[in-house]
Design a protein around this motif. Structure first.
Motif, PDB file in Angstrom:
ATOM      1  N   GLY A 168     122.740 -13.777 -48.749  1.00  0.00           N
ATOM      2  CA  GLY A 168     121.906 -14.553 -49.659  1.00  0.00           C
ATOM      3  C   GLY A 168     122.028 -16.051 -49.505  1.00  0.00           C
ATOM      4  N   GLU A 169     123.029 -16.503 -48.762  1.00  0.00           N
ATOM      5  CA  GLU A 169     123.206 -17.926 -48.514  1.00  0.00           C
ATOM      6  C   GLU A 169     122.445 -18.322 -47.241  1.00  0.00           C
ATOM      7  OE1 GLU A 169     124.533 -20.074 -50.392  1.00  0.00           O
ATOM      8  OE2 GLU A 169     125.847 -18.974 -51.761  1.00  0.00           O
ATOM      9  N   PRO A 170     122.327 -19.625 -46.984  1.00  0.00           N
ATOM     10  CA  PRO A 170     121.715 -20.052 -45.721  1.00  0.00           C
ATOM     11  C   PRO A 170     122.434 -19.437 -44.518  1.00  0.00           C
ATOM     12  CG  PRO A 170     121.997 -21.911 -47.191  1.00  0.00           C
ATOM     13  CD  PRO A 170     122.704 -20.765 -47.832  1.00  0.00           C
ATOM     14  N   ILE A 171     121.716 -19.259 -43.442  1.00  0.00           N
ATOM     15  CA  ILE A 171     122.312 -18.667 -42.245  1.00  0.00           C
ATOM     16  C   ILE A 171     123.426 -19.550 -41.718  1.00  0.00           C
ATOM     17  CG2 ILE A 171     121.847 -17.971 -39.861  1.00  0.00           C
ATOM     18  CD1 ILE A 171     118.976 -17.346 -40.781  1.00  0.00           C
ATOM     19  N   HIS A 172     123.230 -20.853 -41.778  1.00  0.00           N
ATOM     20  CA  HIS A 172     124.274 -21.774 -41.331  1.00  0.00           C
ATOM     21  C   HIS A 172     124.110 -23.111 -42.030  1.00  0.00           C
ATOM     22  CE1 HIS A 172     120.839 -22.697 -38.628  1.00  0.00           C
ATOM     23  NE2 HIS A 172     121.230 -23.931 -38.853  1.00  0.00           N
ATOM     24  N   THR A 173     125.224 -23.796 -42.210  1.00  0.00           N
ATOM     25  CA  THR A 173     125.180 -25.184 -42.677  1.00  0.00           C
ATOM     26  C   THR A 173     125.919 -26.097 -41.708  1.00  0.00           C
ATOM     27  OG1 THR A 173     127.188 -24.905 -44.025  1.00  0.00           O
ATOM     28  CG2 THR A 173     125.050 -24.504 -45.103  1.00  0.00           C
ATOM     29  N   ASN A 174     126.574 -25.504 -40.715  1.00  0.00           N
ATOM     30  CA  ASN A 174     127.160 -26.318 -39.657  1.00  0.00           C
ATOM     31  C   ASN A 174     126.953 -25.614 -38.323  1.00  0.00           C
ATOM     32  OD1 ASN A 174     129.394 -24.382 -39.577  1.00  0.00           O
ATOM     33  ND2 ASN A 174     130.512 -26.013 -38.509  1.00  0.00           N
ATOM     34  N   VAL A 175     126.889 -26.380 -37.258  1.00  0.00           N
ATOM     35  CA  VAL A 175     126.620 -25.828 -35.929  1.00  0.00           C
ATOM     36  C   VAL A 175     127.517 -26.534 -34.917  1.00  0.00           C
ATOM     37  CG1 VAL A 175     124.900 -25.443 -34.131  1.00  0.00           C
ATOM     38  CG2 VAL A 175     124.200 -25.421 -36.527  1.00  0.00           C
ATOM     39  N   THR A 176     128.386 -25.782 -34.259  1.00  0.00           N
ATOM     40  CA  THR A 176     129.190 -26.312 -33.155  1.00  0.00           C
ATOM     41  C   THR A 176     129.145 -25.286 -32.032  1.00  0.00           C
ATOM     42  OG1 THR A 176     131.299 -25.298 -33.804  1.00  0.00           O
ATOM     43  CG2 THR A 176     130.736 -27.425 -34.822  1.00  0.00           C
ATOM     44  N   PRO A 177     129.539 -25.660 -30.826  1.00  0.00           N
ATOM     45  CA  PRO A 177     129.526 -24.689 -29.728  1.00  0.00           C
ATOM     46  C   PRO A 177     130.393 -23.461 -29.985  1.00  0.00           C
ATOM     47  CG  PRO A 177     129.694 -26.919 -28.870  1.00  0.00           C
ATOM     48  CD  PRO A 177     129.854 -27.022 -30.357  1.00  0.00           C
ATOM     49  N   SER A 217     126.415 -35.473 -37.817  1.00  0.00           N
ATOM     50  CA  SER A 217     127.548 -34.632 -38.209  1.00  0.00           C
ATOM     51  C   SER A 217     127.323 -33.217 -37.692  1.00  0.00           C
ATOM     52  CB  SER A 217     127.681 -34.597 -39.735  1.00  0.00           C
ATOM     53  OG  SER A 217     128.624 -33.624 -40.147  1.00  0.00           O
ATOM     54  N   ASP A 218     128.412 -32.438 -37.600  1.00  0.00           N
ATOM     55  CA  ASP A 218     128.254 -31.024 -37.249  1.00  0.00           C
ATOM     56  C   ASP A 218     127.776 -30.219 -38.448  1.00  0.00           C
ATOM     57  OD1 ASP A 218     130.810 -31.556 -38.377  1.00  0.00           O
ATOM     58  OD2 ASP A 218     131.489 -29.562 -37.803  1.00  0.00           O
ATOM     59  N   HIS A 219     127.712 -30.868 -39.619  1.00  0.00           N
ATOM     60  CA  HIS A 219     127.191 -30.227 -40.829  1.00  0.00           C
ATOM     61  C   HIS A 219     125.769 -30.692 -41.084  1.00  0.00           C
ATOM     62  CE1 HIS A 219     131.082 -28.622 -42.414  1.00  0.00           C
ATOM     63  NE2 HIS A 219     131.541 -29.537 -41.574  1.00  0.00           N
ATOM     64  N   LEU A 220     124.931 -29.776 -41.536  1.00  0.00           N
ATOM     65  CA  LEU A 220     123.560 -30.100 -41.909  1.00  0.00           C
ATOM     66  C   LEU A 220     123.488 -30.299 -43.423  1.00  0.00           C
ATOM     67  CD1 LEU A 220     121.920 -27.413 -39.651  1.00  0.00           C
ATOM     68  CD2 LEU A 220     121.745 -29.881 -39.311  1.00  0.00           C
ATOM     69  N   PRO A 221     122.660 -31.238 -43.883  1.00  0.00           N
ATOM     70  CA  PRO A 221     122.585 -31.479 -45.331  1.00  0.00           C
ATOM     71  C   PRO A 221     121.916 -30.316 -46.066  1.00  0.00           C
ATOM     72  CG  PRO A 221     120.937 -32.775 -44.184  1.00  0.00           C
ATOM     73  CD  PRO A 221     121.795 -32.144 -43.126  1.00  0.00           C
ATOM     74  N   ILE A 222     122.480 -29.945 -47.201  1.00  0.00           N
ATOM     75  CA  ILE A 222     121.824 -28.995 -48.100  1.00  0.00           C
ATOM     76  C   ILE A 222     121.455 -29.779 -49.359  1.00  0.00           C
ATOM     77  CG2 ILE A 222     122.886 -26.925 -47.161  1.00  0.00           C
ATOM     78  CD1 ILE A 222     124.867 -26.972 -49.453  1.00  0.00           C
ATOM     79  N   THR A 223     120.196 -29.732 -49.716  1.00  0.00           N
ATOM     80  CA  THR A 223     119.693 -30.571 -50.796  1.00  0.00           C
ATOM     81  C   THR A 223     118.906 -29.730 -51.788  1.00  0.00           C
ATOM     82  OG1 THR A 223     119.486 -32.423 -49.250  1.00  0.00           O
ATOM     83  CG2 THR A 223     118.347 -32.630 -51.353  1.00  0.00           C
ATOM     84  N   VAL A 224     119.350 -29.746 -53.031  1.00  0.00           N
ATOM     85  CA  VAL A 224     118.649 -29.009 -54.079  1.00  0.00           C
ATOM     86  C   VAL A 224     118.363 -29.941 -55.247  1.00  0.00           C
ATOM     87  CG1 VAL A 224     119.710 -26.819 -53.439  1.00  0.00           C
ATOM     88  CG2 VAL A 224     120.783 -28.230 -55.186  1.00  0.00           C
ATOM     89  N   THR A 225     117.320 -29.612 -55.985  1.00  0.00           N
ATOM     90  CA  THR A 225     116.989 -30.335 -57.203  1.00  0.00           C
ATOM     91  C   THR A 225     117.273 -29.415 -58.385  1.00  0.00           C
ATOM     92  OG1 THR A 225     115.281 -31.614 -56.103  1.00  0.00           O
ATOM     93  CG2 THR A 225     115.167 -31.507 -58.504  1.00  0.00           C
TER      94      THR A 225
END
Length: 228
Positions: A168-177, A217-225
């Motif tokens: 139920g969460e995002p597939i990923h919030t960070n991406v590294t090799p 960054s290796d992390h992607l922003p998660i933004t909610v209102t």
């Protein structure tokens, strides 16, 4: 930033609010300046070989957040006697107009370095005892509610992650090799409503690994209102 009755930001909250990974301190509008909300940000230990360290950190985070809220709602300074820069009396009640409120909105966001289903995640979603109660994942709620996650500008979603994983969460919030997963979250109390969420860049196959020229960054922003 804060607008209306919520919170806003890139991993952090505002009054009609947005909360996300790039932390910014919310500033309430005049109509909401006396409406209390607790906002906490964290970055837990990274090493998967020491899950007990991350668990202890998350438990301490929840305990301190609950204590802050409890002291405020009891009319006692959350600073617990620490003198503020302006020299005002921290022992005076801090509730608006001296009123004792029963609950207050809570937002906890950051890099938890823990995947969904981990002890850290389960501890967070069990929430905080006392005046705060259960916590929920803001992005999980957004992904589970049709129309809450926004489309990209122009309606092009081919490179956006708008589908939740099996948990139920995002597939990923960070991406590294060597490691790609969901490890960043915005947790909110039950009295906080998630009204919108920004899509997360993806899928991971579009990246060679982060950071890169367009992602610092290796992390992607998660933004909610959110609203409260």
């Amino acid at each position: 930033m804060v607008t209306g009755d919520g919170i806003s930001g890139d991993g952090i909250p505002g009054g009609d609010g947005t909360v996300s990974g790039n932390e910014e301190i919310p500033v309430p509008t005049n109509e909401n300046k006396n409406k209390p909300v607790v906002i906490a940000s964290t970055h837990l230990f990274w090493d998967p070989a020491f899950p007990e360290v991350k668990l202890a950190q998350s438990e301490r985070l929840l305990k301190e957040t609950a204590g802050f809220a409890d002291r405020f709602l009891a009319g006692v300074s959350p600073l617990d006697g620490v003198s503020p820069p302006d020299g005002s009396d921290t022992k005076k009640g801090t509730s608006s107009a001296g009123e004792k409120k029963k609950t207050m909105p809570v937002v906890i966001a950051g890099d938890f370095n823990s995947v969904p289903g981990s002890e850290v995640y389960q501890t967070a979603t069990r929430g905080i005892l006392g005046t705060v109660g259960r916590l929920k994942s803001a992005y999980k709620e957004a992904l589970g509610t049709p129309g809450v996650v926004k489309a990209s500008p122009g309606g092009d979603t081919k490179n956006d992650q708008v589908t939740p994983d099996t948990h139920g969460e995002p597939i990923h919030t960070n991406v590294t090799p060597n490691f790609t997963a969901c490890i960043d979250y915005v947790f909110v109390s039950e009295n906080v409503r998630v009204t919108s969420a920004e899509p997360i860049d993806g899928p991971a196959s579009t990246f060679q690994g982060l950071p890169d020229m367009t992602h610092p960054s290796d992390h992607l922003p998660i933004t909610v209102t959110v609203e409260f």
